[in-house]
Design an enzyme around this catalytic site. Structure first.
Site, short mmCIF file in Angstrom:
data_model
loop_
_atom_site.label_atom_id
_atom_site.label_comp_id
_atom_site.label_asym_id
_atom_site.label_seq_id
_atom_site.Cartn_x
_atom_site.Cartn_y
_atom_site.Cartn_z
N LYS A 144 -0.18 74.89 100.07
CA LYS A 144 -1.23 75.44 99.43
C LYS A 144 -1.41 74.66 98.20
CE LYS A 144 -0.21 78.91 96.55
NZ LYS A 144 -1.00 78.52 95.29
N ASN A 145 -0.58 74.32 97.54
CA ASN A 145 -0.69 73.53 96.07
C ASN A 145 -1.42 72.00 96.24
OD1 ASN A 145 -0.11 76.01 94.95
ND2 ASN A 145 1.79 75.38 93.90
N ARG A 162 -6.50 81.65 90.30
CA ARG A 162 -6.71 80.61 88.80
C ARG A 162 -6.87 79.30 89.13
NH1 ARG A 162 -4.57 81.64 84.25
NH2 ARG A 162 -3.97 79.67 84.41
N CYS A 189 -2.24 86.41 83.87
CA CYS A 189 -1.98 86.76 85.07
C CYS A 189 -0.50 87.30 84.69
CB CYS A 189 -1.89 85.73 86.04
SG CYS A 189 -0.73 84.43 86.10
N ARG A 193 -0.87 81.78 80.51
CA ARG A 193 -1.35 80.45 81.32
C ARG A 193 -2.81 80.03 80.94
NH1 ARG A 193 -0.08 81.32 87.68
NH2 ARG A 193 -0.25 79.09 87.61
N PRO A 194 -2.74 79.57 79.93
CA PRO A 194 -3.93 78.97 79.40
C PRO A 194 -4.29 77.56 80.04
CG PRO A 194 -2.18 78.40 77.81
CD PRO A 194 -1.67 79.31 78.77
N ASP A 244 -6.22 75.29 78.05
CA ASP A 244 -6.27 74.66 76.96
C ASP A 244 -5.90 72.94 77.14
OD1 ASP A 244 -3.77 75.47 76.69
OD2 ASP A 244 -3.26 74.54 74.92
N LEU A 245 -4.74 72.71 77.93
CA LEU A 245 -4.77 71.22 78.02
C LEU A 245 -5.72 70.43 78.85
CD1 LEU A 245 -0.69 71.57 78.17
CD2 LEU A 245 -2.04 71.14 76.34
N ASP A 301 8.54 78.28 91.36
CA ASP A 301 8.04 78.79 92.40
C ASP A 301 9.09 79.47 93.54
OD1 ASP A 301 5.65 79.02 91.48
OD2 ASP A 301 4.89 77.34 92.79
N ILE A 340 9.61 77.66 82.71
CA ILE A 340 8.06 77.26 82.71
C ILE A 340 7.13 78.27 82.55
CG2 ILE A 340 6.47 76.28 84.51
CD1 ILE A 340 8.70 74.49 84.09
N ARG A 350 -1.91 85.21 99.50
CA ARG A 350 -2.51 84.13 98.86
C ARG A 350 -1.72 82.80 99.24
NH1 ARG A 350 -1.80 84.27 93.34
NH2 ARG A 350 -2.44 82.16 93.82
C1 UD1 Z 1 0.78 75.07 89.26
C2 UD1 Z 1 1.19 75.76 90.59
C3 UD1 Z 1 2.02 76.97 90.56
C4 UD1 Z 1 3.39 76.45 89.79
C5 UD1 Z 1 3.19 75.84 88.48
C6 UD1 Z 1 4.34 75.51 87.83
C7 UD1 Z 1 -1.02 75.17 91.84
C8 UD1 Z 1 -2.11 75.68 92.29
N1 UD1 Z 1 -0.16 75.99 91.11
O1 UD1 Z 1 0.27 75.89 88.56
O2 UD1 Z 1 2.32 77.32 91.98
O3 UD1 Z 1 4.04 77.83 89.49
O4 UD1 Z 1 2.23 74.63 88.55
O5 UD1 Z 1 4.96 74.50 88.80
O6 UD1 Z 1 -0.49 74.01 91.94
N2 UD1 Z 1 0.01 75.37 80.30
C9 UD1 Z 1 -0.49 75.61 79.06
N3 UD1 Z 1 -1.70 75.04 78.80
C10 UD1 Z 1 -2.46 74.63 79.88
C11 UD1 Z 1 -1.92 74.31 81.18
C12 UD1 Z 1 -0.76 74.90 81.23
O7 UD1 Z 1 0.08 75.76 78.09
O8 UD1 Z 1 -3.67 74.18 79.69
C13 UD1 Z 1 1.30 75.98 80.39
C14 UD1 Z 1 1.58 77.10 81.27
O9 UD1 Z 1 1.27 78.35 80.64
C15 UD1 Z 1 2.88 77.13 81.88
C16 UD1 Z 1 3.29 75.41 81.97
O10 UD1 Z 1 2.24 74.82 81.17
O11 UD1 Z 1 3.80 77.39 80.83
C17 UD1 Z 1 3.02 74.83 83.31
O12 UD1 Z 1 1.93 75.30 83.99
P1 UD1 Z 1 1.04 74.59 84.77
O13 UD1 Z 1 1.96 73.45 85.28
O14 UD1 Z 1 -0.48 74.19 84.44
O15 UD1 Z 1 0.89 75.69 86.06
P2 UD1 Z 1 -0.33 75.51 87.11
O16 UD1 Z 1 -0.84 74.20 87.39
O17 UD1 Z 1 -1.23 76.68 86.72
#
Ligand code: UD1
Length: 427
Positions: A22-23, A95, A119, A124-125, A127-128, A311, A333, A403
């Site tokens: 899926k990812n 998301r 969520c 889960r922002p 911002d990055l 996950d 994470i 999902r």
């Molecule tokens: C992806 C996966 C999800 C998995 C996660 C971590 C997909 C569709 N989803 O989610 O299944 O659980 O990776 O392996 O591939 N963060 C920030 N700011 C940002 C982005 C992220 O602070 O702009 C933080 C998040 O809150 C979290 C961490 O960084 O604590 C990692 O998140 P991220 O790797 O971005 O997760 P997703 O890509 O949403």
């Protein structure tokens, strides 16, 4: 709302075929927005998130063709994108809709994407993602719950040197796609190394992108003027494979897991080994799990790839309830990913949670009751707990599991589990 009814205590035996990841399927589908030419995709898992992504692409005026419903083969054509928007109605259910932001900015230079919001597993922002796009010259405002982004004059993003403060999987994927069509070179440091990121790079390269460094935490992307169509088969779902490995282990069964990629499962295989569960590599795409003589507790910390995946944390917690001794779990994470723990405790598990650490004392005989699924992987943990619980477990809100797990009820029934779906009304 649908529910699952599970009568625990069955030993699982047989063969399970793993679906596409899926990812991986989500970003490669979004990447089809980068070209006017057709993109043919195979091994797309038949799960709800991919249907949501199809709707999103169709909303933007891409043509999404399938030969069957639900489909694993897709052809996506986006000759023009007249509607560069990801609306709240779709984003709120998934998301990962944020993955359209990078391709839209690269292809048409404007995007309006609903903010995903929080969520169950944490804030889960994004911002990055936004900061990196700003470094590439995008002007971004957020208003009325939407991200409104515009490329600099001329409509093309500019290459930049980006260092992610934190490793982000979809953030890395978004910027890879944005940079593929940007002007000049982008260097992305502290990038995610997940196999799904590498799969996206493989596909982008087939479309004509110039990317190096895959598998490492520094990626270099030299922007090109245009990308072309391609054909791509997504990699197997390592989380689904890991979940079935735990299903074999927790029920003391004997499962052969086919169509998987053992190389992506290193951390899970190592942890199962520590718990006393031997995993045999049958061939390049097949693993076999046989129940342990005795399951033993072991500690585990979730980390970015190649570490142990967040996950898979809920599934390991279910296993830990059946293991002799103490298992300390540290979730690095996401800040709030233990909602399944309280449901497992209602089933009789001995778990204490403090902040990011959970301690499980086992083994405990779980007893079936009604539990609520809170997110996709938590649901998988509860299904595994239900498979070993005495009596009947009812899992509510299984739309979460739909999902991301293709045909989980059918696959589990195929290897001897007593599980059924009860269709309900309403959402
Ligand atoms: C992806 C996966 C999800 C998995 C996660 C971590 C997909 C569709 N989803 O989610 O299944 O659980 O990776 O392996 O591939 N963060 C920030 N700011 C940002 C982005 C992220 O602070 O702009 C933080 C998040 O809150 C979290 C961490 O960084 O604590 C990692 O998140 P991220 O790797 O971005 O997760 P997703 O890509 O949403």
């Amino acid at each position: 709302m649908d529910k699952f009814l599970i009568k625990g205590g069955k030993t699982l035996r047989g063969t399970v075929a793993i679906s596409g990841a899926k990812n991986s399927a989500l970003p490669v589908m979004a990447a089809a927005l980068l070209t006017a030419e057709p993109v043919t995709l195979h091994n797309i898992p038949k799960v709800r998130d991919l249907i949501t992504m199809s709707k999103l692409l169709a909303f933007m005026d891409a043509k999404v063709s399938v030969t069957e419903v639900p489909a694993s083969d897709y052809v996506i054509e986006a000759p023009s994108l007249n509607h560069a928007e990801a609306p709240y109605e779709l984003v709120k259910t998934m998301r990962a809709s944020i993955l359209t932001l990078g391709p839209l900015m690269a292809r048409v230079g404007v995007a309006r994407v609903s903010l995903p919001g929080g969520c169950a597993i944490g804030a889960r922002p994004v911002d990055l993602h936004l900061k990196a796009l700003e470094q590439m010259g995008a002007e971004i405002i957020t208003s009325h719950g939407y991200i409104e982004a515009r490329a600099p004059k001329g409509g093309r993003l500019k290459g930049a040197h980006i260092v992610f403060e934190k490793i982000t999987v979809t953030g890395t994927e978004n910027i890879l796609m944005a940079a593929a069509l940007a002007e000049g070179e982008t260097v992305l440091e502290h990038a995610a190394r997940e196999p799904e990121v590498t799969d996206l790079i493989v596909m982008l390269r087939k479309m004509g992108a110039q990317i190096s460094g895959d598998g490492s935490s520094t990626l270099r992307i030299r922007g090109v003027q245009r990308l072309g169509g391609t054909e791509h088969t997504v990699i197997p779902d390592r989380i689904e494979a890991g979940t079935f490995l735990v299903a074999g282990a927790i029920t003391g069964g004997d499962l052969t897991i086919t169509h998987c990629e053992p190389e992506h499962l290193g951390a899970v295989i190592a942890k199962l080994g520590q718990a006393g569960v031997p995993i045999e590599t049958v061939n390049k795409t097949t693993l076999r799990v046989r129940g342990a003589k005795k399951l033993v507790g072991s500690d585990m910390t979730t980390e970015e790839y190649p570490g142990f995946a967040t996950d898979m944390q809920a599934q390991f917690m279910a296993l830990a309830t059946q293991a002799e001794g103490t298992s300390a779990i540290t979730e690095k994470i996401f800040e709030n990913r233990y909602l399944h723990a309280s449901e497992m405790m209602r089933m009789g598990a001995n778990i204490s949670v403090e902040g990011r650490r959970a301690v499980v004392h086992g083994p405990t005989q779980l007893s079936g009751t009604t539990v609520q699924a809170s997110d996709l992987r938590a649901s998988a943990g509860l299904v595994l707990a239900g498979l070993v619980a005495g009596g009947e477990t009812t899992i509510e809100r299984v739309y979460h599991i739909d999902r991301g797990y293709e045909g989980i009820v059918e696959k589990l029934r195929g290897v001897g589990a007593d599980i059924e779906r009860v269709h309900g009304s309403g959402s």
